[in-house]
Enzyme design. Structure first.
Site, mmCIF file in Angstrom:
data_model
loop_
_atom_site.group_PDB
_atom_site.id
_atom_site.type_symbol
_atom_site.label_atom_id
_atom_site.label_comp_id
_atom_site.label_asym_id
_atom_site.label_seq_id
_atom_site.Cartn_x
_atom_site.Cartn_y
_atom_site.Cartn_z
ATOM 1 N N GLU A 18 0.863 -1.190 0.000
ATOM 2 C CA GLU A 18 0.000 0.000 0.000
ATOM 3 C C GLU A 18 0.896 1.235 0.000
ATOM 4 O O GLU A 18 1.830 1.340 0.801
ATOM 5 C CB GLU A 18 -0.907 0.009 1.233
ATOM 6 C CG GLU A 18 -1.742 1.281 1.308
ATOM 7 C CD GLU A 18 -2.741 1.283 2.447
ATOM 8 O OE1 GLU A 18 -3.538 0.337 2.568
ATOM 9 O OE2 GLU A 18 -2.711 2.266 3.223
ATOM 10 N N ALA A 144 -19.414 2.747 4.481
ATOM 11 C CA ALA A 144 -18.783 2.094 3.328
ATOM 12 C C ALA A 144 -19.766 1.145 2.632
ATOM 13 O O ALA A 144 -19.697 0.968 1.418
ATOM 14 C CB ALA A 144 -17.533 1.341 3.786
ATOM 15 N N TYR A 301 1.807 -2.014 4.669
ATOM 16 C CA TYR A 301 1.668 -0.553 4.655
ATOM 17 C C TYR A 301 3.090 0.007 4.553
ATOM 18 O O TYR A 301 3.864 -0.095 5.509
ATOM 19 C CB TYR A 301 1.028 -0.065 5.957
ATOM 20 C CG TYR A 301 -0.411 -0.494 6.145
ATOM 21 C CD1 TYR A 301 -1.447 0.226 5.567
ATOM 22 C CD2 TYR A 301 -0.753 -1.606 6.918
ATOM 23 C CE1 TYR A 301 -2.781 -0.149 5.743
ATOM 24 C CE2 TYR A 301 -2.074 -1.985 7.104
ATOM 25 C CZ TYR A 301 -3.081 -1.247 6.511
ATOM 26 O OH TYR A 301 -4.392 -1.615 6.689
HETATM 27 P P1 FAD Z 1 -17.417 1.701 7.706
HETATM 28 O O1 FAD Z 1 -17.433 0.308 7.248
HETATM 29 O O2 FAD Z 1 -18.495 2.602 7.209
HETATM 30 O O3 FAD Z 1 -17.409 1.680 9.306
HETATM 31 C C1 FAD Z 1 -17.203 2.865 10.055
HETATM 32 C C2 FAD Z 1 -17.875 2.726 11.425
HETATM 33 O O4 FAD Z 1 -19.302 2.700 11.239
HETATM 34 C C3 FAD Z 1 -17.529 1.435 12.146
HETATM 35 O O5 FAD Z 1 -17.476 1.729 13.519
HETATM 36 C C4 FAD Z 1 -18.695 0.508 11.830
HETATM 37 O O6 FAD Z 1 -18.904 -0.458 12.871
HETATM 38 C C5 FAD Z 1 -19.850 1.481 11.757
HETATM 39 N N1 FAD Z 1 -20.898 1.087 10.806
HETATM 40 C C6 FAD Z 1 -20.724 0.533 9.595
HETATM 41 N N2 FAD Z 1 -21.931 0.379 8.998
HETATM 42 C C7 FAD Z 1 -22.863 0.867 9.841
HETATM 43 C C8 FAD Z 1 -24.280 1.004 9.790
HETATM 44 N N3 FAD Z 1 -25.000 0.587 8.740
HETATM 45 N N4 FAD Z 1 -24.903 1.585 10.862
HETATM 46 C C9 FAD Z 1 -24.202 2.029 11.945
HETATM 47 N N5 FAD Z 1 -22.852 1.902 12.049
HETATM 48 C C10 FAD Z 1 -22.204 1.334 11.005
HETATM 49 N N6 FAD Z 1 -8.983 6.181 4.992
HETATM 50 C C11 FAD Z 1 -8.823 7.119 4.026
HETATM 51 O O7 FAD Z 1 -9.277 8.262 4.203
HETATM 52 N N7 FAD Z 1 -8.161 6.849 2.867
HETATM 53 C C12 FAD Z 1 -7.641 5.616 2.606
HETATM 54 O O8 FAD Z 1 -7.060 5.405 1.551
HETATM 55 C C13 FAD Z 1 -7.790 4.596 3.596
HETATM 56 N N8 FAD Z 1 -7.306 3.353 3.411
HETATM 57 C C14 FAD Z 1 -7.529 2.362 4.347
HETATM 58 C C15 FAD Z 1 -7.089 1.058 4.079
HETATM 59 C C16 FAD Z 1 -7.315 0.042 5.006
HETATM 60 C C17 FAD Z 1 -6.844 -1.370 4.675
HETATM 61 C C18 FAD Z 1 -7.983 0.329 6.226
HETATM 62 C C19 FAD Z 1 -8.204 -0.749 7.255
HETATM 63 C C20 FAD Z 1 -8.416 1.627 6.502
HETATM 64 C C21 FAD Z 1 -8.205 2.651 5.563
HETATM 65 N N9 FAD Z 1 -8.653 3.963 5.769
HETATM 66 C C22 FAD Z 1 -8.485 4.929 4.804
HETATM 67 C C23 FAD Z 1 -9.267 4.329 7.049
HETATM 68 C C24 FAD Z 1 -10.799 4.214 7.041
HETATM 69 O O9 FAD Z 1 -11.349 5.108 6.109
HETATM 70 C C25 FAD Z 1 -11.257 4.537 8.467
HETATM 71 O O10 FAD Z 1 -10.894 3.525 9.344
HETATM 72 C C26 FAD Z 1 -12.733 4.899 8.613
HETATM 73 O O11 FAD Z 1 -12.915 5.475 9.908
HETATM 74 C C27 FAD Z 1 -13.692 3.726 8.520
HETATM 75 O O12 FAD Z 1 -13.776 3.269 7.237
HETATM 76 P P2 FAD Z 1 -14.619 1.945 6.890
HETATM 77 O O13 FAD Z 1 -14.600 1.818 5.426
HETATM 78 O O14 FAD Z 1 -14.180 0.815 7.709
HETATM 79 O O15 FAD Z 1 -16.070 2.446 7.371
#
Ligand code: FAD
Length: 317
Positions: A18, A144, A301
């Protein structure tokens, strides 16, 4: 090739990286210098992170502060396609919900599709530094899962523009993030896993995890995922510790624990070059154990400094 096909065709654990786009003002050579030393280890694909805009306050000659919105690391799509065309390696640009309307997201996905990029990592993104919590753009995706659903619809040829004549489907392989020690905003791991399953049910093909230093947490996470019916590949994320203050920054930023043995070893280091060595050795042991467990790939990473990943790759791949 899609990530999921790399995994299906693999005869060994995949080595994957990454990278961050360069800071504004730097050249693309910054990226090539980070990749060149690792090319000999045949990375199967390279992820490129996405960085949203930040608000900064600049002092003005009248003594007041001017609010400016800046993007310090633009160009995820350009960097991803440059890597693909220079090295012939598959790329996985990250896409985030924050700062985008679904229509803007659709346009971004169309750009990737036309560039022949058929992988994305679908993320919510964090709140901008100045904000306390994540707030979606007007009409934008809140989680997401919503982004994964949009990509899955596009893969069926369902665009937001309804009047299109014979719209052609895209062909994205979608990865999502998972958190062995739970996401920082989640009340508990079980709730977080429930939402992770929703992302997979919405169409995610695989999971890449947050960095961690205690493999037992990853093994327990995989077991819990399987128990609730998540069957897709789960790829561990590894980031070697490289400076002393990682001991305080990483737990706070990523909601992770650092094992006592690692803390003791880092504490005993006289300088950060010694810390870098400790980080490499720990990551080698972690990676060996993860490979014995049968993980499909290791997601390193790199943070743009390849020397430590090079040493790990030399010891293992
Ligand atoms: P989600 O899956 O939306 O989850 C976020 C929170 O909401 C969690 O606590 C989850 O339990 C909760 N949740 C999910 N769905 C629901 C629902 N329907 N109702 C209520 N609560 C819910 N960030 C960047 O800005 N740029 C990047 O390039 C980047 N790359 C990353 C790569 C990896 C491998 C990882 C692990 C993280 C990366 N991140 C990046 C960080 C990431 O964007 C953050 O961790 C962010 O806070 C959560 O993203 P997520 O996609 O897991 O969110």
């Amino acid at each position: 090739m899609k990530v999921i096909d790399h995994i299906k065709n693999a005869e060994r654990t995949l080595f994957t990286l990454e990278l961050l786009p360069p800071l504004k003002g730097e050249t693309i050579e910054t990226i090539y210098q980070a990749i060149d030393p690792l090319i000999g280890f045949s990375p199967s694909y390279i992820n490129v992170t996405y960085h949203r805009e930040e608000v900064v306050y600049k002092p003005q000659s009248n003594g007041l502060l001017e609010r400016q919105v800046v993007r310090k690391r633009p160009s995820t799509v350009a960097i991803a396609s440059a890597i693909r065309f220079k090295y012939g390696i598959d790329v996985v640009p990250h896409m985030i919900c924050g700062g985008f309307s679904p229509r803007e997201t659709e346009d971004g996905l169309i750009d990737l599709h036309f560039l022949g990029i058929d992988n994305v990592l679908a993320l919510r993104g964090d709140a901008p530094r100045q904000d306390k919590s994540f707030v979606a753009s007007k009409g934008g995706h809140i989680h997401a899962t919503d982004l994964v659903k949009q990509i899955s619809r596009l893969n069926k040829g369902i665009y937001l523009e309804e009047e299109l004549l014979q719209p052609s489907p895209t062909n994205f392989c979608v990865g999502v993030a998972g958190y062995p020690e739970k996401h920082g905003e989640s009340p508990n791991l079980e709730t977080d896993l429930r939402y992770l399953k929703e992302k997979v049910d919405a169409g995610a093909d695989y999971i890449v995890t947050q960095l961690f230093y205690d493999n037992s947490k990853f093994f327990a996470f995989v077991e819990k995922c399987r128990q609730i019916g998540i069957t897709v590949p789960i790829i561990p994320g590894i980031k070697p510790i490289s400076v002393k203050n990682h001991l305080t920054i990483l737990p706070k930023t990523f909601n992770i624990d650092i094992p006592e043995d690692l803390v003791t070893a880092v504490d005993a280091c006289k300088d950060n070059s010694m810390v870098r060595e400790v980080g490499v050795e720990w990551a080698i042991q972690q990676t060996k154990e993860l490979m014995q467990f049968g993980v499909p790939a290791i997601h390193f990473y790199t943070m743009g400094k390849p020397d430590n990943i090079c040493k790990i790759a030399k010891a293992i791949f």
